[in-house]
Design an enzyme around this catalytic site. Structure first.
Site, PDB file in Angstrom:
ATOM      1  N   HIS A  72       0.629  -1.058  -0.082  1.00 17.42           N
ATOM      2  CA  HIS A  72       0.043   0.040   0.033  1.00 17.42           C
ATOM      3  C   HIS A  72       0.951   1.160  -0.046  1.00 17.42           C
ATOM      4  CE1 HIS A  72      -4.207  -1.292   1.408  1.00 17.42           C
ATOM      5  NE2 HIS A  72      -3.838  -2.355   0.531  1.00 17.42           N
ATOM      6  N   TYR A 200      -9.384   5.564   7.372  1.00 15.97           N
ATOM      7  CA  TYR A 200      -9.757   5.816   8.989  1.00 15.97           C
ATOM      8  C   TYR A 200     -10.862   7.239   8.829  1.00 15.97           C
ATOM      9  CZ  TYR A 200      -5.522   3.388   9.811  1.00 15.97           C
ATOM     10  OH  TYR A 200      -4.573   2.079  10.061  1.00 15.97           O
ATOM     11  N   PRO A 292      -4.958  -0.203  18.150  1.00 12.46           N
ATOM     12  CA  PRO A 292      -4.394  -0.643  16.717  1.00 12.46           C
ATOM     13  C   PRO A 292      -4.669   0.589  15.751  1.00 12.46           C
ATOM     14  CG  PRO A 292      -6.819  -1.119  17.465  1.00 12.46           C
ATOM     15  CD  PRO A 292      -6.044  -0.600  18.848  1.00 12.46           C
ATOM     16  N   LYS A 296       0.687  -0.480  14.978  1.00 12.74           N
ATOM     17  CA  LYS A 296       1.915  -0.708  15.748  1.00 12.74           C
ATOM     18  C   LYS A 296       1.965  -2.104  16.296  1.00 12.74           C
ATOM     19  CE  LYS A 296       3.460   2.791  13.580  1.00 12.74           C
ATOM     20  NZ  LYS A 296       3.802   2.413  12.548  1.00 12.74           N
ATOM     21  N   TYR A 384       3.953   6.031  10.017  1.00 16.00           N
ATOM     22  CA  TYR A 384       3.145   4.747   9.826  1.00 16.00           C
ATOM     23  C   TYR A 384       3.817   3.960   8.995  1.00 16.00           C
ATOM     24  CZ  TYR A 384      -1.417   2.651   8.335  1.00 16.00           C
ATOM     25  OH  TYR A 384      -2.590   1.944   8.195  1.00 16.00           O
TER      26      TYR A 384
END
Length: 389
Positions: A72, A200, A292, A296, A384
């Protein structure tokens, strides 16, 4: 029985550590309370940082991930019907891999079997002995018999509820914890993902996440009160609520179906220090838990394994204790950075019971910075995709 490194816990961190050490000629024994089938039935997240991908390849357990995983290049954050895309490649030059933790565990088991590594499942009443002395050992019961394993070192990879962390005396252990006032209701469904990248969503009704495992397996989450139970939510109620929290154009494309797994996970941040007590080294969830939101959990476990395996290799190959002596300090430095990122994203994307209009305005500002400020996107993308080991 005798081995060089006893590993308590047969999840991904214990298996990966065993794999790296056995490939280097260091003997291990992995002790696991549950059966292999039970370990493989656990549904967990599957966003792998670049360092985790590299470590699995180094361990000889990354071939199927490379074939079947999904790189991704970015992710979306939504608020007020707006979609903000953070392009990881553009912002920091790195990517992540979407590949389920269950599949990572399966690949590690297969790699361990190929090496003939020793795994003992179904152990009970595990006790760690002489951790500060010259003869550390582990005892346990299985099928009505008692066993002892002598070793040089013990790796505690047995999770938050395991025996390893509790084997460090209370007066020598410092714990930091933040419990969030909500959980994630997650549904796994054999449906195509609504988008090719994770979404998100910040919404007045609460947080939502749209993610995936493969082209016909999707994982969706919504924020719910801690008082809710999974059985309180029908599939129809879940899909209705999820659609309400996603942007309208995304919700219109959502394919729904029967859930094949449904559960609620509470959110907490937790760190225990130190990570070393004599011959004992804590790895993964035995030492830390992260919400979550920032993806991580597994990635921090693999970075722990990296530092510990490097320390053990230096000890056995070069008689160099420095890697083991610095393990706790190195691992904790990366852990706390990940804690900050996970906390910041959780705070930015969720609705808290105590939030005022001021707090919600701060969320809008944070999201607007990601939409308009290249520096903010770079910082988000670097965290990220994973800070360097």
């Amino acid at each position: 029985m005798r081995t060089q490194v006893a590993i308590i816990g047969g999840g991904p961190s214990g298996l990966l550590l065993s794999q790296l050490l056995n490939r280097a000629g260091i003997e291990t024994v992995v002790l696991e309370r549950q059966s292999r089938a039970h370990v493989l039935s656990r549904i967990r997240a599957g966003v792998l940082e670049r360092c985790t991908v590299d470590l699995l390849n180094q361990a000889g357990a990354g071939a199927r991930m490379q074939r079947e995983g999904y790189p991704h290049d970015g992710c979306y954050l939504s608020s007020d019907q707006k979609m903000i895309r953070v392009d990881f490649q553009e912002a920091c030059g790195h990517t992540v891999m979407v590949y389920g933790q269950t599949e990572v565990t399966r690949d590690l088991y297969d790699a361990q079997d190929a090496l003939g590594a020793t795994h003992i499942h179904g152990v009970e009443n595990v006790v760690l002995h002489d951790l500060k002395g010259a003869a550390p050992s582990v005892t346990w019961d299985k099928d009505g018999e008692s066993f002892r394993l002598e070793c040089d070192f013990i790796a505690g990879c047995d999770g938050f509820h395991g025996v390893s962390r509790r084997s460090i005396p209370d007066n020598m252990r410092r714990e930091y914890e933040k419990v969030y006032p909500f959980g994630w209701l997650g549904v796994l469904s054999e449906t195509p993902p609504v988008r090719d990248e994770l979404i998100y969503a910040n919404h007045p009704r609460g947080f939502a996440l749209a993610s995936m495992r493969n082209p016909m397996l999707s994982r969706y989450y919504i924020q719910v009160p801690l008082s809710d139970k999974a059985e309180d939510w029908s599939d129809d109620a879940f899909w209705t609520e999820l659609k309400a929290r996603l942007p309208q154009d995304v919700a219109a494309d959502l394919v729904t179906g029967a859930s094949i797994e449904k559960s609620i996970a509470p959110l907490r941040s937790f760190v225990s220090e130190p990570l070393r007590w004599g011959a004992l080294f804590l790895c993964g969830d035995a030492a830390h838990i992260v919400p979550p939101t920032g993806a991580k959990g597994l990635n921090l476990a693999t970075s722990d394994v990296h530092y510990l395996s490097q320390g053990l290799l230096a000890h056995y190959n070069d008689n160099d204790p420095s890697g083991l002596d610095s393990y706790s300090q190195k691992a904790l430095a990366r852990i706390w950075k990940a804690m900050r990122f996970s906390w910041s994203v959780t705070t930015m994307m969720h609705r808290f019971p105590e939030h005022s209009e001021y707090d919600r305005q701060m969320q809008r500002v944070e999201l607007d910075m990601l939409a308009t400020d290249p520096t903010a996107r770079k910082l988000f993308a670097e965290n990220y995709t994973g800070t360097p080991l």
